[in-house]
Write a protein that holds these residues in place. Structure first.
Motif, short mmCIF file in Angstrom:
data_model
loop_
_atom_site.label_atom_id
_atom_site.label_comp_id
_atom_site.label_asym_id
_atom_site.label_seq_id
_atom_site.Cartn_x
_atom_site.Cartn_y
_atom_site.Cartn_z
N HIS A 200 12.72 -11.25 17.62
CA HIS A 200 14.12 -11.32 17.20
C HIS A 200 14.96 -11.50 18.47
O HIS A 200 14.43 -11.46 19.57
CB HIS A 200 14.54 -10.03 16.49
N CYS A 235 21.15 -11.75 14.64
CA CYS A 235 19.85 -12.05 15.24
C CYS A 235 19.87 -13.53 15.61
O CYS A 235 20.30 -14.38 14.83
CB CYS A 235 18.73 -11.78 14.25
N GLU A 237 17.18 -15.34 16.97
CA GLU A 237 15.87 -15.98 17.10
C GLU A 237 15.33 -16.09 15.69
O GLU A 237 15.26 -15.08 14.98
CB GLU A 237 14.96 -15.10 17.96
N PHE A 238 14.96 -17.31 15.27
CA PHE A 238 14.51 -17.47 13.89
C PHE A 238 13.32 -16.55 13.62
O PHE A 238 12.31 -16.63 14.31
CB PHE A 238 14.14 -18.92 13.59
N CYS A 239 13.47 -15.67 12.61
CA CYS A 239 12.46 -14.62 12.41
C CYS A 239 12.00 -14.54 10.97
O CYS A 239 11.44 -13.54 10.55
CB CYS A 239 13.02 -13.29 12.88
N HIS A 243 16.53 -14.40 8.31
CA HIS A 243 17.05 -14.41 9.67
C HIS A 243 18.58 -14.53 9.67
O HIS A 243 19.28 -13.85 10.42
CB HIS A 243 16.42 -15.58 10.43
N MET A 246 20.40 -11.28 9.16
CA MET A 246 20.04 -10.15 10.01
C MET A 246 21.23 -9.93 10.96
O MET A 246 21.23 -10.31 12.11
CB MET A 246 18.76 -10.46 10.79
CU1 CUA Z 1 15.57 -11.34 13.39
CU2 CUA Z 1 16.20 -13.65 13.36
#
Ligand code: CUA
Length: 364
Positions: A200, A235, A237-239, A243, A246
């Motif tokens: 993340h 967030c 960062e693609f998670c 995402h 987030m």
């Molecule tokens: Cu956690 Cu994107």
């Protein structure tokens, strides 16, 4: 330790770059969609807050980063103006006119002064950019942690933020409270960032740059905000599926207000007899496997700590405002608010739903 990073290293650089861009595009693409769909009160609530703008810093590392960004923009803008200006001049001045013959213009090869100039000037420019960037990175990274710093441990989960204040015995989620830092006598907040699952990235644009939360690793960042307020983050960062939802908030408060908040979070929850049935339903379902309510049998760690749920303004990591109806919708079927969420629908009947919501509503 090294071997644990191998799966990450094996992902090729282009694949990771692609994922990162996919994350950015997915976030941007999600914005108008979210605005059109039911926004669970967030649109109105967020419109009262400041836009998460990297060019409006209110915290020390963010100031340094935006100063550097403006410097880089100024240099690159000057290069653009010179190049575009020369190009425009050449196009206009040397365009084919009425008296134009097909004669070839003079050809210049191997002119030492010209070769020298367009090799040395870019090298100097790049050198200046490297030095200023390295200096900013160093001052941000190497900042010592003073003894009066607030220490916060943030653990990224799909798709929410677990927040601990180890020195204060406070556990919360998605909404981080920090004191204002007076530039003359700074009380910075140091954030130790970890992940429970995938990578993340912690990003509150007005407070600091992005720092990734990576499994099996502890990254550290710090903020020293100078202005009280509520700052929105996300967030970065693609998670996975959620995402884009987030989200996080940082509440920067005057010291006394922050101390009051800490005291209220440290308090044990008073258990009200009127919601005993709701509490019993809550404690007899799978809720307690994932959620903690301090001082009760609920001690799960997979989902957010609910000890002081009602002290938070939002639900579902900033996907909905924390209102009684949203809370009920959330408990009944979380995927209505956050499709793909890992919290299952508990299939409670209406009576039990009301009872559980009533119990949670007492967790101030
Ligand atoms: Cu956690 Cu994107």
């Amino acid at each position: 330790m090294e071997t644990k990073f191998q799966p990450f290293l094996r992902q090729s650089a282009p694949a990771r770059a692609l994922m990162r861009w996919f994350g950015v595009i997915a976030t941007l693409a999600a914005l108008p969609g979210r605005a059109l769909a039911e926004d669970w009160g967030m649109g109105a609530a967020n419109s009262k807050l400041s836009v998460p703008d990297v060019f409006a810093p209110v915290s020390t590392p963010a100031h340094q980063i935006s100063t550097l960004a403006w410097f880089v923009i100024a240099i690159t803008a000057a290069i653009f103006v010179v190049v575009a200006g020369l190009l425009t001049y050449a196009i206009v001045r040397f365009r084919a006119g009425p008296g134009h013959d097909d004669r070839e213009p003079p050809q210049v090869y191997g002119s030492n002064p010209i070769e020298f100039a367009w090799t040395v000037v870019p090298i100097l420019i790049v050198f200046v950019l490297i030095l200023t960037t390295a200096r900013t990175i160093y001052t941000v990274q190497a900042a010592p942690r003073p003894p009066n710093a607030i220490n916060v441990r943030v653990i990224g989960h799909q798709w929410w933020w677990e927040v601990h204040y180890p020195d204060l015995g406070v556990v919360t989620a998605n909404e981080i409270h920090v004191p204002v830092s007076d530039p003359k006598n700074p009380t910075p907040t140091f954030l130790d960032l970890e992940s429970a699952d995938v990578a993340h990235s912690f990003w509150v644009p007005r407070l600091a740059g992005k720092t990734d939360l990576i499994p099996n690793r502890k990254n550290t960042m710090w903020i020293a905000p100078h202005e009280p307020g509520t700052y929105l983050g996300q967030c970065a960062e693609f998670c996975g599926t959620e995402h884009a939802l987030m989200l996080l908030r940082v509440y920067v408060q005057p010291r006394a207000e922050f101390d009051d908040w800490v005291a209220s979070q440290q308090r044990q929850v008073a258990l009200e007899p009127s919601v005993a049935h709701g509490r019993q339903v809550f404690e007899s379902t799978a809720c307690v496997n994932c959620h903690t309510v301090r001082g009760t049998v609920a001690d799960g760690r997979f989902g957010p700590d609910l000890t002081h749920l009602m002290s938070r303004e939002t639900l579902a990591a900033g996907a909905a405002m924390n209102t009684p109806e949203h809370l009920k919708i959330w408990i009944k079927d979380p995927s209505v608010i956050k499709p793909g969420v890992l919290m299952p629908a508990m299939n409670l009947d209406d009576q039990d739903l009301d009872a559980v919501a009533g119990y949670l509503a007492t967790l101030h």
